[in-house]
Design an enzyme around this catalytic site. Sequence first.
Site, PDB file in Angstrom:
ATOM      1  N   TYR A 157      31.149  42.140  43.470  1.00 48.73           N
ATOM      2  CA  TYR A 157      30.482  41.628  42.262  1.00 48.73           C
ATOM      3  C   TYR A 157      30.044  40.171  42.486  1.00 48.73           C
ATOM      4  O   TYR A 157      29.128  39.672  41.855  1.00 48.73           O
ATOM      5  CB  TYR A 157      31.400  41.777  41.049  1.00 48.73           C
ATOM      6  CG  TYR A 157      30.662  41.778  39.729  1.00 48.73           C
ATOM      7  CD1 TYR A 157      29.660  42.715  39.469  1.00 48.73           C
ATOM      8  CD2 TYR A 157      30.953  40.838  38.735  1.00 48.73           C
ATOM      9  CE1 TYR A 157      28.976  42.715  38.258  1.00 48.73           C
ATOM     10  CE2 TYR A 157      30.278  40.838  37.525  1.00 48.73           C
ATOM     11  CZ  TYR A 157      29.288  41.778  37.301  1.00 48.73           C
ATOM     12  OH  TYR A 157      28.612  41.778  36.093  1.00 48.73           O
ATOM     13  N   LYS A 164      29.190  35.610  34.952  1.00 49.41           N
ATOM     14  CA  LYS A 164      29.738  36.249  33.742  1.00 49.41           C
ATOM     15  C   LYS A 164      30.859  35.387  33.138  1.00 49.41           C
ATOM     16  O   LYS A 164      31.044  35.375  31.917  1.00 49.41           O
ATOM     17  CB  LYS A 164      30.252  37.654  34.049  1.00 49.41           C
ATOM     18  CG  LYS A 164      29.157  38.674  34.376  1.00 49.41           C
ATOM     19  CD  LYS A 164      28.179  38.903  33.252  1.00 49.41           C
ATOM     20  CE  LYS A 164      27.255  40.077  33.498  1.00 49.41           C
ATOM     21  NZ  LYS A 164      26.107  40.102  32.569  1.00 49.41           N
TER      22      LYS A 164
HETATM   23  P1  NAP Z   1      19.160  46.817  33.614  1.00 44.60           P
HETATM   24  O1  NAP Z   1      18.642  47.999  32.927  1.00 44.60           O
HETATM   25  O2  NAP Z   1      18.619  46.523  34.978  1.00 44.60           O
HETATM   26  O3  NAP Z   1      18.978  45.563  32.657  1.00 44.60           O
HETATM   27  C1  NAP Z   1      18.910  44.234  33.133  1.00 44.60           C
HETATM   28  C2  NAP Z   1      17.771  43.591  32.396  1.00 44.60           C
HETATM   29  O4  NAP Z   1      17.684  42.193  32.693  1.00 44.60           O
HETATM   30  C3  NAP Z   1      16.419  44.201  32.776  1.00 44.60           C
HETATM   31  O5  NAP Z   1      15.724  44.562  31.600  1.00 44.60           O
HETATM   32  C4  NAP Z   1      15.722  43.049  33.482  1.00 44.60           C
HETATM   33  O6  NAP Z   1      14.316  43.095  33.370  1.00 44.60           O
HETATM   34  C5  NAP Z   1      16.302  41.894  32.693  1.00 44.60           C
HETATM   35  N1  NAP Z   1      15.993  40.604  33.298  1.00 44.60           N
HETATM   36  C6  NAP Z   1      16.337  40.149  34.527  1.00 44.60           C
HETATM   37  N2  NAP Z   1      15.817  38.925  34.709  1.00 44.60           N
HETATM   38  C7  NAP Z   1      15.159  38.597  33.559  1.00 44.60           C
HETATM   39  C8  NAP Z   1      14.418  37.464  33.119  1.00 44.60           C
HETATM   40  N3  NAP Z   1      14.246  36.395  33.902  1.00 44.60           N
HETATM   41  N4  NAP Z   1      13.864  37.486  31.886  1.00 44.60           N
HETATM   42  C9  NAP Z   1      14.015  38.555  31.078  1.00 44.60           C
HETATM   43  N5  NAP Z   1      14.693  39.668  31.435  1.00 44.60           N
HETATM   44  C10 NAP Z   1      15.251  39.688  32.665  1.00 44.60           C
HETATM   45  O7  NAP Z   1      20.745  46.913  33.822  1.00 44.60           O
HETATM   46  P2  NAP Z   1      21.960  46.989  32.778  1.00 44.60           P
HETATM   47  O8  NAP Z   1      23.105  47.474  33.562  1.00 44.60           O
HETATM   48  O9  NAP Z   1      21.553  47.682  31.544  1.00 44.60           O
HETATM   49  O10 NAP Z   1      22.225  45.432  32.476  1.00 44.60           O
HETATM   50  C11 NAP Z   1      22.205  44.889  31.165  1.00 44.60           C
HETATM   51  C12 NAP Z   1      23.354  43.914  31.003  1.00 44.60           C
HETATM   52  O11 NAP Z   1      24.570  44.652  31.011  1.00 44.60           O
HETATM   53  C13 NAP Z   1      23.470  42.888  32.114  1.00 44.60           C
HETATM   54  O12 NAP Z   1      23.887  41.653  31.570  1.00 44.60           O
HETATM   55  C14 NAP Z   1      24.576  43.460  32.972  1.00 44.60           C
HETATM   56  O13 NAP Z   1      25.243  42.480  33.749  1.00 44.60           O
HETATM   57  C15 NAP Z   1      25.463  44.007  31.887  1.00 44.60           C
HETATM   58  N6  NAP Z   1      26.494  44.957  32.321  1.00 44.60           N
HETATM   59  C16 NAP Z   1      26.151  46.058  33.045  1.00 44.60           C
HETATM   60  C17 NAP Z   1      27.154  46.928  33.469  1.00 44.60           C
HETATM   61  C18 NAP Z   1      26.821  48.130  34.313  1.00 44.60           C
HETATM   62  O14 NAP Z   1      27.741  48.672  34.950  1.00 44.60           O
HETATM   63  N7  NAP Z   1      25.578  48.592  34.335  1.00 44.60           N
HETATM   64  C19 NAP Z   1      28.487  46.698  33.120  1.00 44.60           C
HETATM   65  C20 NAP Z   1      28.802  45.574  32.362  1.00 44.60           C
HETATM   66  C21 NAP Z   1      27.797  44.710  31.966  1.00 44.60           C
HETATM   67  P3  NAP Z   1      13.455  43.698  34.618  1.00 44.60           P
HETATM   68  O15 NAP Z   1      13.826  45.117  34.750  1.00 44.60           O
HETATM   69  O16 NAP Z   1      12.049  43.483  34.182  1.00 44.60           O
HETATM   70  O17 NAP Z   1      13.824  42.878  35.821  1.00 44.60           O
END
Ligand code: NAP
Length: 262
Positions: A157, A164
């Site tokens: 990670y 985070k």
């Molecule tokens: P995701 O679908 O890839 O979402 C991440 C988002 O961040 C995407 O929409 C991406 O946009 C956006 N992003 C990145 N850089 C950006 C910027 N400069 N301006 C605006 N938007 C931006 O993945 P996800 O897993 O759902 O992640 C969402 C959140 O949940 C994140 O904070 C992640 O760390 C958290 N999270 C995820 C998990 C997991 O296991 N998946 C677990 C715990 C927490 P683009 O696609 O256009 O780059």
Amino acid sequence: MSQLLSGKTALILGVSNRWSLAYAIAQAFTREGAKLILTYQGDRQKRTVEELGAELKAHQILPCDVTKDEELTRLTEELKSQGAVLHSVVHSIAFGDLSKTVAQTSRDAFGVAMDVSAYSLVAVARAVAPFMPPKEQGGGSIMTLSYLGATRVVENYNVMGVAKAALEASVRYLASDLGPSNIRVNAISAGAVKTVSARGVRDFSKLLEAAVHVSPLRRNTDPAEVADAAVFLASDLGRGVTGNILFVDAGMQIMGFARSEQ
Ligand code: NAP
């Protein structure tokens, strides 16, 4: 059936595709009667997010790269021109190069992860707070998405764990700063879910396997469960909750060593 977010408007940042946690949250908010405003980062994502937004019957889709102050300013100008009132804001955004250990992470890579994944919550909160109802009318709810790697070392990670940790500390400070205006700020710490961002974590499938064998509920986290927790935080049911990290991870965060037998 009562709709928990009826009459409320929510701004959701971070819908990228159908697997995004923000998409699951947007679906749940629509189900509960919220009016949605979605954002996308850059022209590359515009069409996809517009299509998803149409399915979700979103009121509006606006551009917002959270690393660009001018885009945040444009977002607020657009909201102002419409006389928008925001009852809740979901920040579901992260980016970082996780290919190196923390010890090997460059100054630049560290800065990018912190900027996109932690500072952006501060920038977004500052931008949206003026659009939330006054405290006597209920204020508002801001939430972000975190992960266990903020407080425990989770292999691969890497710098995202550091980001985070900063994000979770920002939640607490923002909750203190904005609390007098009745604006609540919380994080949902989600269990591992297969999304595009998650692909950046090497051997991510091992985290999914571990949850099945080790978590108290012996299963992975369903994005719909994360979304329902987001509904709670956005709704009046969550009115007493701020500065909190709410784990929605099948209980994974309480476990120490993994069992050798399943
Ligand atoms: P995701 O679908 O890839 O979402 C991440 C988002 O961040 C995407 O929409 C991406 O946009 C956006 N992003 C990145 N850089 C950006 C910027 N400069 N301006 C605006 N938007 C931006 O993945 P996800 O897993 O759902 O992640 C969402 C959140 O949940 C994140 O904070 C992640 O760390 C958290 N999270 C995820 C998990 C997991 O296991 N998946 C677990 C715990 C927490 P683009 O696609 O256009 O780059």
